[in-house]
Design an enzyme around this catalytic site. Structure first.
Site, PDB file in Angstrom:
ATOM      1  N   HIS A 237      -9.047  -8.965 -14.108  1.00 50.91           N
ATOM      2  CA  HIS A 237      -7.975  -9.864 -13.679  1.00 50.91           C
ATOM      3  C   HIS A 237      -6.679  -9.364 -14.303  1.00 50.91           C
ATOM      4  O   HIS A 237      -6.640  -9.055 -15.492  1.00 50.91           O
ATOM      5  CB  HIS A 237      -8.288 -11.295 -14.156  1.00 50.91           C
ATOM      6  CG  HIS A 237      -7.446 -12.339 -13.520  1.00 50.91           C
ATOM      7  ND1 HIS A 237      -6.098 -12.452 -13.792  1.00 50.91           N
ATOM      8  CD2 HIS A 237      -7.739 -13.327 -12.647  1.00 50.91           C
ATOM      9  CE1 HIS A 237      -5.610 -13.470 -13.101  1.00 50.91           C
ATOM     10  NE2 HIS A 237      -6.585 -14.013 -12.390  1.00 50.91           N
ATOM     11  N   ARG A 257       1.480 -17.181 -10.564  1.00 49.64           N
ATOM     12  CA  ARG A 257       2.193 -16.353  -9.579  1.00 49.64           C
ATOM     13  C   ARG A 257       2.301 -17.079  -8.236  1.00 49.64           C
ATOM     14  O   ARG A 257       3.287 -16.960  -7.531  1.00 49.64           O
ATOM     15  CB  ARG A 257       1.492 -15.000  -9.426  1.00 49.64           C
ATOM     16  CG  ARG A 257       1.766 -14.085 -10.624  1.00 49.64           C
ATOM     17  CD  ARG A 257       0.880 -12.861 -10.607  1.00 49.64           C
ATOM     18  NE  ARG A 257      -0.466 -13.153 -11.069  1.00 49.64           N
ATOM     19  CZ  ARG A 257      -1.573 -12.598 -10.609  1.00 49.64           C
ATOM     20  NH1 ARG A 257      -1.496 -11.714  -9.637  1.00 49.64           N
ATOM     21  NH2 ARG A 257      -2.752 -12.918 -11.102  1.00 49.64           N
TER      22      ARG A 257
END
Ligand SMILES: Cc1cc2nc3c(=O)[nH]c(=O)nc-3n(C[C@H](O)[C@H](O)[C@H](O)COP(=O)(O)OP(=O)(O)OC[C@H]3O[C@@H](n4cnc5c(N)ncnc54)[C@H](O)[C@@H]3O)c2cc1C
Length: 610
Positions: A237, A257
């Site tokens: 990740h 995000r």
């Protein structure tokens, strides 16, 4: 049947009480069979509880252009077309129904203004698709499944660990384990066994996975004769915490995000705009303003490059750091505080949308994310590979043995899209429970073999015997071997891979296997974490070897598997999965399995959505 160990008998035994295990247990129980559920931690504490961003399902609540076809095409593109297409199809078609079912069982999702389940943007998903509860979706999922499950008559054995599966001929008929508190051995007799044991991130030094993620299910299945698939595909990740060192690896959700957070290098540059893969160019915003509008729900805007797939974002971060453009502690900056330029009350907005992230950084890093950027870097997060299963039934290649959730392979191909795991747990947990119950109804109970049980008990106690025999001077402690393995996998079989390094890893694995077989532990069986770790080593080494051998074998770069010495995709490798199995001589073997061609109607869906 042996009488000296406590023995339980169920039609279906489920190993693991995360989302997949609970959903499987509920379904099997609803089919009218007896169900036992065993888990290493307390009920409600499985790794699923940590899931943050949400579960992906094409409900079209926020953008009505979404439907199963777009979800299917996104999943296949994200997985770079080595997915089990049947699983991707079933997942895309069934996920929405599973989410609504969870809602009917009491899950309290965030809502749109008109009262529908709210869906958020996430990497690789064309439309806002993740049903969520702030950034605590996993907690809500576990809570709901647990509440529903305990009323179904499922018997739960918590803080127990399974160490071996028991067989009658080629069929699985039960499991052998111990309770972690007292260290007493337990035997389960079952007509069908569902493995739902989660991931294997603990084979690496830096990981977002909980302590439970030691690859037990992968290893239990492998040693029982099942095949593993796609083990080279590990997801790093892009955004784990990197500072302070004690919290390294803890996840920073992609939701940051999705809500407008941007990635910056030390010069303040949004470097993700520099490298947008060709097959995503048409879907990616060409300037920051368009990217911002996308995160705020503008249907005419395309997603910002920060929301490209995880494999790609992780490699871009790696590149910035290696080029000397990283943050002070060896990562890059993730900034959500900048949105104060765009919206009033930005601090309150961030706290409402990302409450766990706000608290995580305040408490663990003394940093207020509403005011300052975070420092982040890649962390080992998810195993796309796992037990090879039939896409419809979830049965492995061993009769009576099923697998679901993170420990099963196929759905995600070379790279999982965020949010596709929680819906995977529901869709395939349900299917595994349903078909395990069917198998249990259609097959009589097998026979437990006393010699197998005694052998398992003997092997489990060997580390104590070595300790008592005074092996202490020459033997390693289990933690020593575990740490060396984790360091080595991080260093040599991590985010960027090379033939020479992985060959070295394989050589070292041989030595670590040898040392693991000689580890000594002391004291008694009650509350003895050293002993638990000694028993975990077999699983960690098994998955580490399977990852390394498969990664050496795949001489191309695809999804989570990046080879510096073979940086491009290979047309030949695009057509195969790597199968890992135990050879007749007990050594680990590999085989290439051709990927079945997509049926025409699904091929058409993929083409239409390009
Ligand atoms: C921080 C974080 C955030 C995430 N956020 C998201 C997200 O927003 N959306 C998404 O889709 N995915 C997310 N993921 C991924 C997702 O959470 C996991 O892939 C998923 O929860 C795995 O569920 P599972 O049911 O397969 O296994 P787990 O939840 O890992 O449960 C495994 C169970 O098996 C038991 N077990 C293991 N070995 C044994 C053994 N030997 N004997 C007995 N029991 C055993 C464990 O005790 C546990 O009960 C996230 C992951 C992390 C780490």
């Amino acid at each position: 049947m042996p009488t000296n160990y406590e023995t339980f008998e169920y039609d279906v035994l489920v190993i693991g009480a995360g989302g997949a295990g609970l959903r499987a247990a509920i379904e099997a129980s609803a089919a009218g069979v007896t169900v036992g559920l065993v888990c290493k931690s307390l009920l409600g504490k499985a790794h699923t509880v940590m899931a943050e961003g949400g579960m992906a399902a094409a409900m079209g609540n926020v953008d009505d252009r979404d439907n199963w076809k777009v979800h299917f095409a996104d999943t296949m593109r994200g997985g770079q077309y080595v997915n089990n297409w049947r699983m991707a199809e079933l997942h895309a078609k069934e996920a929405a129904a599973r989410v609504y079912e969870l809602e009917a069982w009491g899950a309290v999702f965030d809502r749109t203004k008109d009262g529908k389940i709210l869906q958020r943007n996430f990497g690789g998903h064309r439309y806002p698709r993740l049903a969520h509860v702030g950034d605590r979706t996993g907690l809500e999922m576990i809570r709901t499944l647990q509440d529903h499950g305990i009323h179904q008559g499922i018997t739960v054995h918590m803080e127990w660990t399974i160490v071996t599966l028991l067989k009658d001929g080629n069929r699985v008929v039960g499991a052998f384990g111990y309770d972690r508190e007292r260290g007493r051995f337990k035997i389960f007799k079952a007509k069908a066994v569902v493995i739902a044991s989660g991931g294997l991130g603990r084979a690496y030094k830096i990981t977002s996975n909980s302590w439970e993620g030691t690859g037990d299910g992968h290893s239990l299945a492998y040693h029982a004769g099942a095949e593993l698939l796609d083990m080279e595909f590990i997801q790093y990740h892009p955004t784990g915490m990197i500072w302070p060192p004690s919290v390294q690896g803890i996840l920073v959700t992609e939701g940051v995000r999705g809500e407008g957070g941007v990635l910056l290098n030390k010069d303040g540059k949004r470097f993700m705009f520099d490298d947008i893969p060709d097959n995503y160019k048409s879907q990616t915003s060409s300037d920051p303003e368009e990217g911002w509008r996308y995160t705020q729900g503008d249907k005419n805007a395309r997603r910002p490059p920060e929301l490209l797939t995880r494999d790609h974002v992780a490699r871009c971060i790696n590149r910035e750091v290696k080029a000397g453009r990283g943050s002070p502690h060896g990562g890059v900056f993730l900034d959500i505080s900048w949105i104060k330029e765009k919206i009033p009350n930005a601090a309150e907005h961030i706290k409402k949308k990302l409450p766990s992230m706000y608290h995580q950084f305040i408490q663990l890093a003394n940093l207020d994310i509403t005011k300052e950027p975070m420092e982040v870097g890649p962390t080992t997060h998810y195993a796309m590979g796992g037990v090879r299963v039939n896409g419809d039934t979830q049965m492995s290649t061993v009769p009576g043995l099923f697998a679901a959730g993170e420990c099963a392979a196929g759905l995600h191909g070379a790279n999982r899209l965020g949010g596709n795991s929680l819906s995977d747990l529901l869709v395939f947990g349900k299917r595994a429970g349903e078909f395990a119950a069917k198998f249990a109804k259609e097959n009589p109970a097998g026979q437990l073999n006393e010699a197998q049980i005694e052998d398992a008990a003997h092997q489990a106690l060997e580390p104590f015997e070595r300790g008592a025999a005074g092996a202490g001077g020459s033997a390693d402690g289990p933690y020593q071997v575990q740490h060396e393995l984790q360091d080595m996998m991080q260093e040599l079989v991590g985010i960027v891979r090379r033939e020479d390094e992985m060959s070295r890893a394989l050589e070292n694995l041989g030595k670590l296997w040898d040392r693991a077989g000689k580890t000594a532990v002391y004291g008694h069986r009650e509350y003895n974490p050293g002993w638990h770790t000694a028993l975990d080593l077999k699983h960690l080494l098994t998955v580490a070897e399977a990852i390394t051998r498969s990664a050496l074998d795949r001489k191309e770069s695809r999804g989570g598997h990046f080879r510096e010495d073979f940086p491009d995709k290979s047309a030949a490798d695009a057509k195969m999965n790597i199968v890992v199995f135990k050879g007749a001589d007990g050594t680990m073997q590999l085989r290439h399995e051709p990927i079945p061609a997509l049926p025409e109607e699904l091929q058409q869906v993929v083409e239409e959505m390009k």
